[in-house]
Enzyme design. Sequence first.
Site, PDB file in Angstrom:
ATOM      1  CG  HIS A  73      -6.265   7.156  -8.220  1.00 53.88           C
ATOM      2  ND1 HIS A  73      -5.470   6.034  -8.363  1.00 53.88           N
ATOM      3  CD2 HIS A  73      -6.017   7.927  -9.305  1.00 53.88           C
ATOM      4  CE1 HIS A  73      -4.765   6.129  -9.470  1.00 53.88           C
ATOM      5  NE2 HIS A  73      -5.084   7.266 -10.077  1.00 53.88           N
ATOM      6  CG  ASP A  82      -6.741  10.185 -13.149  1.00 55.87           C
ATOM      7  OD1 ASP A  82      -6.226   9.637 -12.152  1.00 55.87           O
ATOM      8  OD2 ASP A  82      -6.491   9.837 -14.320  1.00 55.87           O
ATOM      9  CG  HIS A 106      -7.646   4.553 -12.877  1.00 60.72           C
ATOM     10  ND1 HIS A 106      -8.360   5.717 -13.095  1.00 60.72           N
ATOM     11  CD2 HIS A 106      -6.363   4.947 -12.663  1.00 60.72           C
ATOM     12  CE1 HIS A 106      -7.540   6.754 -13.026  1.00 60.72           C
ATOM     13  NE2 HIS A 106      -6.323   6.315 -12.765  1.00 60.72           N
ATOM     14  NE  ARG A 162       2.489  -0.336 -15.267  1.00 63.90           N
ATOM     15  CZ  ARG A 162       1.871   0.845 -15.394  1.00 63.90           C
ATOM     16  NH1 ARG A 162       2.485   1.969 -15.016  1.00 63.90           N
ATOM     17  NH2 ARG A 162       0.642   0.903 -15.881  1.00 63.90           N
TER      18      ARG A 162
END
Length: 322
Positions: A232, A234, A290, A300
């Site tokens: 995608h 941002d 990214h 994470r």
Amino acid sequence: MPPKARKRITEKCKLHQNSSKDDATENGSGNVQQDDTNQGRIKIPWNRMLMRFVLIGGLIFAMQMFSKQDDLVAFAKQDETVSNRRHSVPCSKDYADDIKKFKDCAPKHCGRVVMDGLIKDSEAKQLLKIAKQGLSLGGSNGGASILDLHSGALSKGDAFIDVYQLIDSQGLNIFTTKDFDLYKRVASKIQLAIAGEFSIPANSIHLTHPTFFSRMTNKPAKTIHDEYWHPHVDKETYTTFDYTSLLYLSNYGDDFDGGRFIFIDKKANSTIEPKLGRLSFFTSGSENQHYVEKVSKGTRYAMTISFTCNKKEKIKYPTLRK
């Protein structure tokens, strides 16, 4: 052999030769294709052949994608200390409106930066503690959960709840004034770093929504909010974004496997391996498309902090609610 029998054989041979010539003419070549009736002509299964071509094409495409993913370039590895690493990329056309409206703030050059050491380990550890405390009150049914201290949004099951309402209703003491002071101090450091790297006035960029803590695991996705691994841009998702930053709060290879941050580039994709206290930031347009690799093991934690040139989209820093 009787003359009548010889005549019949001769006629059959002529018929067979004429049929072969006609078939060769239809095929556009000298190869004779047999008739599919009495002479056993082979019928070509065009539908099957087409399906095979499609399947083969799909397989080749998939192999190319996997090959490209295997050919990753490490922009920042977990086991190294990166004081300040830059990579410039040509700006996309996504900033056309910003250049007109926010000339001082819009990116003059685009790229991505990684820094270790700007955020102290002690600060990162305290932010991790804040994230864990808040997220312990909720959590997505899928593999991705968020905590937004600005809006109060907290993943809970397949939806979101208001963490502050939950804290009030249960009389809990989860956050302190020091937590919010730290949050503001860290975000301000990042704002100054972005301004310095992209040569813009620090007061021209503003904290914007969404800014949040994230927790990712290998649990299967239950809703679209859990599917963090899709490529995608941002600025396409949030048009007000101009600069995006990520502060990592756990270590790739120690606390979790998978979960690398991957920039999609033409030749070879580049990766950032998360590390406690590591900061990465980049211009938010399509020059920096990214995704995050699926987490395969462990947990994470990270913090996404977003900035805009549009002062109308500015959000206030969160404070302790009484």
